[in-house]
Design an enzyme around this catalytic site. Sequence first.
Site, PDB file in Angstrom:
ATOM      1  N   HIS A 134       0.833  -1.211   0.000  1.00 53.66           N
ATOM      2  CA  HIS A 134       0.000   0.000   0.000  1.00 53.66           C
ATOM      3  C   HIS A 134       0.867   1.259   0.000  1.00 53.66           C
ATOM      4  O   HIS A 134       0.669   2.176   0.784  1.00 53.66           O
ATOM      5  CB  HIS A 134      -0.937  -0.003   1.216  1.00 53.66           C
TER       6      HIS A 134
HETATM    7  C1  LIG Z   1       0.154  -7.926  -4.459  1.00 50.47           C
HETATM    8  C2  LIG Z   1      -0.698  -6.712  -4.217  1.00 50.47           C
HETATM    9  C3  LIG Z   1      -1.905  -6.854  -3.524  1.00 50.47           C
HETATM   10  C4  LIG Z   1      -2.706  -5.730  -3.285  1.00 50.47           C
HETATM   11  N1  LIG Z   1      -3.950  -5.909  -2.753  1.00 50.47           N
HETATM   12  C5  LIG Z   1      -4.813  -4.859  -2.733  1.00 50.47           C
HETATM   13  C6  LIG Z   1      -6.195  -5.052  -2.415  1.00 50.47           C
HETATM   14  O1  LIG Z   1      -6.681  -6.161  -2.176  1.00 50.47           O
HETATM   15  N2  LIG Z   1      -7.003  -3.952  -2.367  1.00 50.47           N
HETATM   16  C7  LIG Z   1      -6.534  -2.704  -2.632  1.00 50.47           C
HETATM   17  O2  LIG Z   1      -7.303  -1.744  -2.532  1.00 50.47           O
HETATM   18  N3  LIG Z   1      -5.229  -2.494  -2.967  1.00 50.47           N
HETATM   19  C8  LIG Z   1      -4.384  -3.547  -3.064  1.00 50.47           C
HETATM   20  N4  LIG Z   1      -3.098  -3.350  -3.496  1.00 50.47           N
HETATM   21  C9  LIG Z   1      -2.657  -1.970  -3.766  1.00 50.47           C
HETATM   22  C10 LIG Z   1      -3.227  -1.352  -5.052  1.00 50.47           C
HETATM   23  O3  LIG Z   1      -3.285  -2.297  -6.094  1.00 50.47           O
HETATM   24  C11 LIG Z   1      -2.356  -0.150  -5.422  1.00 50.47           C
HETATM   25  O4  LIG Z   1      -2.430   0.807  -4.374  1.00 50.47           O
HETATM   26  C12 LIG Z   1      -2.805   0.554  -6.709  1.00 50.47           C
HETATM   27  O5  LIG Z   1      -2.826  -0.343  -7.786  1.00 50.47           O
HETATM   28  C13 LIG Z   1      -1.865   1.724  -6.977  1.00 50.47           C
HETATM   29  O6  LIG Z   1      -2.171   2.279  -8.224  1.00 50.47           O
HETATM   30  P1  LIG Z   1      -1.151   3.232  -8.965  1.00 50.47           P
HETATM   31  O7  LIG Z   1      -1.832   3.638 -10.236  1.00 50.47           O
HETATM   32  O8  LIG Z   1      -0.700   4.298  -8.036  1.00 50.47           O
HETATM   33  O9  LIG Z   1       0.154   2.370  -9.286  1.00 50.47           O
HETATM   34  P2  LIG Z   1       0.324   0.978 -10.029  1.00 50.47           P
HETATM   35  O10 LIG Z   1      -0.939   0.189  -9.931  1.00 50.47           O
HETATM   36  O11 LIG Z   1       1.571   0.361  -9.521  1.00 50.47           O
HETATM   37  O12 LIG Z   1       0.481   1.360 -11.571  1.00 50.47           O
HETATM   38  C14 LIG Z   1       1.637   1.955 -12.098  1.00 50.47           C
HETATM   39  C15 LIG Z   1       1.797   1.550 -13.538  1.00 50.47           C
HETATM   40  O13 LIG Z   1       2.851   2.315 -14.129  1.00 50.47           O
HETATM   41  C16 LIG Z   1       3.681   1.449 -14.845  1.00 50.47           C
HETATM   42  N5  LIG Z   1       5.033   2.022 -14.871  1.00 50.47           N
HETATM   43  C17 LIG Z   1       5.816   2.397 -13.828  1.00 50.47           C
HETATM   44  N6  LIG Z   1       6.987   2.875 -14.259  1.00 50.47           N
HETATM   45  C18 LIG Z   1       6.935   2.811 -15.623  1.00 50.47           C
HETATM   46  C19 LIG Z   1       7.847   3.188 -16.646  1.00 50.47           C
HETATM   47  N7  LIG Z   1       9.046   3.713 -16.402  1.00 50.47           N
HETATM   48  N8  LIG Z   1       7.463   3.000 -17.940  1.00 50.47           N
HETATM   49  C20 LIG Z   1       6.246   2.469 -18.237  1.00 50.47           C
HETATM   50  N9  LIG Z   1       5.355   2.107 -17.298  1.00 50.47           N
HETATM   51  C21 LIG Z   1       5.704   2.289 -16.011  1.00 50.47           C
HETATM   52  C22 LIG Z   1       3.630   0.130 -14.090  1.00 50.47           C
HETATM   53  O14 LIG Z   1       4.037  -0.938 -14.920  1.00 50.47           O
HETATM   54  C23 LIG Z   1       2.153   0.079 -13.729  1.00 50.47           C
HETATM   55  O15 LIG Z   1       1.398  -0.445 -14.806  1.00 50.47           O
HETATM   56  C24 LIG Z   1      -2.275  -4.444  -3.731  1.00 50.47           C
HETATM   57  C25 LIG Z   1      -1.071  -4.307  -4.421  1.00 50.47           C
HETATM   58  C26 LIG Z   1      -0.291  -5.427  -4.687  1.00 50.47           C
HETATM   59  C27 LIG Z   1       0.986  -5.250  -5.480  1.00 50.47           C
END
Ligand SMILES: Cc1cc2nc3c(=O)[nH]c(=O)nc-3n(C[C@H](O)[C@H](O)[C@H](O)COP(=O)(O)OP(=O)(O)OC[C@H]3O[C@@H](n4cnc5c(N)ncnc54)[C@H](O)[C@@H]3O)c2cc1C
Length: 454
Positions: free
Chosen positions: A391
């Site tokens: 998280h």
């Molecule tokens: C194993 C796991 C279990 C979880 N369980 C839960 C749950 O049950 N419930 C819940 O609410 N939350 C859960 N979470 C947390 C939740 O999924 C995240 O908080 C949320 O997805 C964050 O979203 P984000 O868009 O900030 O980042 P991310 O979802 O990490 O997305 C970032 C994206 O940017 C891309 N990216 C990064 N750098 C680059 C680059 N240089 N070039 C191209 N692409 C890039 C990545 O590949 C990814 O696709 C979990 C997370 C994980 C990993």
Amino acid sequence: MDNRRILLNRGKGLGGSSGINWGMYVRGNRGDFDHWAQLGNTGWSYGDVLPFMKRSEASSVFDDDFHGTDGAISIEMPHNLHPLQEMCFKVYEDLGVPRNPDYNGRTQEGCFHYQFTTKDGLRVSAADGFLKPVRQRPNLTVVTGALITGVTFDGKRALGVSYAKGREAAFVSAGEVILSMGTIGSPQLLMLSGVGPEAHLEEHGIQYIHDLAGVGQNLLDHFAGPGVGFRLKEPEKFGFPIPDEAASLREFESKRTGPLATTGVDAGAFVRLRDSDEYPSAQSICFVANTHLDRAMETPPGVRFGGYVCRTVSRGSVRLASASPFDRPFVDPNYLSDQIDLDTHVELIRFHQRVAEHPVFESIRDQVDGPGYDKDAIIAATRAEARTTWHLTSTCRMGSDQTAVVGPDLKVRGIENLRVVDASVFPTMTSGNTNAPTMMVAEKGASLILGETV
Ligand SMILES: Cc1cc2nc3c(=O)[nH]c(=O)nc-3n(C[C@H](O)[C@H](O)[C@H](O)COP(=O)(O)OP(=O)(O)OC[C@H]3O[C@@H](n4cnc5c(N)ncnc54)[C@H](O)[C@@H]3O)c2cc1C
């Protein structure tokens, strides 16, 4: 944390970590967002953000003032309820935690079945919900298998991004650049592009565009462990191990029910560990161990109580390991660096120990596993075993002070044409899992970009 290295997975496909997460749909406490607004983030109080939470939601469970029914993300209850969960609820209630059918509604406190981001029992990632329905739009190009390597600037104005795809390098210009690369990726790219703490950029010989001391700082995360739980005297009475996996798979495929229709984390509670807590200080999750989970978790059949302190204050950082976008950055969550986190965590483990030892389970319980009640033993086990719950937030923290990275409009401070829209902008962590509040940030971010919201 005994200087251990901890595995920190991230989703790499479209939809990011929502494509690999556990699917629990938890918005956080209304107090979290009111706190965001009190910190100077105008437009981010609970009353302000609730419409954006509702906007993404297609709930098949609730239809009231707190829920949406026609959004992009389907929300369902678990498809395979287990009798052990009902026993857990009895115990929670006996320990003063009331039943609450909807922790995303009027009040968060209580015990419940979790809500999930699924449709007919299958995962709905952010890409499934938001991107796939509009893939055919003529003004949308999706490039996969590409690594973004930097933001290009003209002075302090962002012009576009460059990326590498295999051996190819490309540049895309943009009217406005929006980074949604997550709590590790977004600050890493900003720093690689010359926006970040000046001295750190200098260390790596990166040409400086704008000194922004907060980039990569303020890393927050919920940590969990050690596990507390009990083994079952007669696991087969509760369906462990699954007697016929092939039949269970057929049942799941045809009806989306049966022992495989679960991630094992279908029940839990939000708990005030101390009477003086204004709102829940910990999230409890009861894992009812299923065969496929047993393999993954290497635990004998039974019930485990996991979870975390809702709002930890220990702050870590994301720092560059080098000036190359192909190198992973250093991520230091700095767990347990604040004594308050440790004290609250000890109370949570003691609470779980009381749950596991409760007389309700007496006739079915075999051995109890856990560190017990002694503070030193709990701390030692925590340092040895605790891990991330994925998280991560706040490395491009929203605010109006000198170390804030983005303002309440999500624009990077001191830079033109550049916003960050992902979990990295959370001013503080939310009380619960982070996917739902991240989608809220995205809904509100879209509205800001379109000029609908001020
Ligand atoms: C194993 C796991 C279990 C979880 N369980 C839960 C749950 O049950 N419930 C819940 O609410 N939350 C859960 N979470 C947390 C939740 O999924 C995240 O908080 C949320 O997805 C964050 O979203 P984000 O868009 O900030 O980042 P991310 O979802 O990490 O997305 C970032 C994206 O940017 C891309 N990216 C990064 N750098 C680059 C680059 N240089 N070039 C191209 N692409 C890039 C990545 O590949 C990814 O696709 C979990 C997370 C994980 C990993």
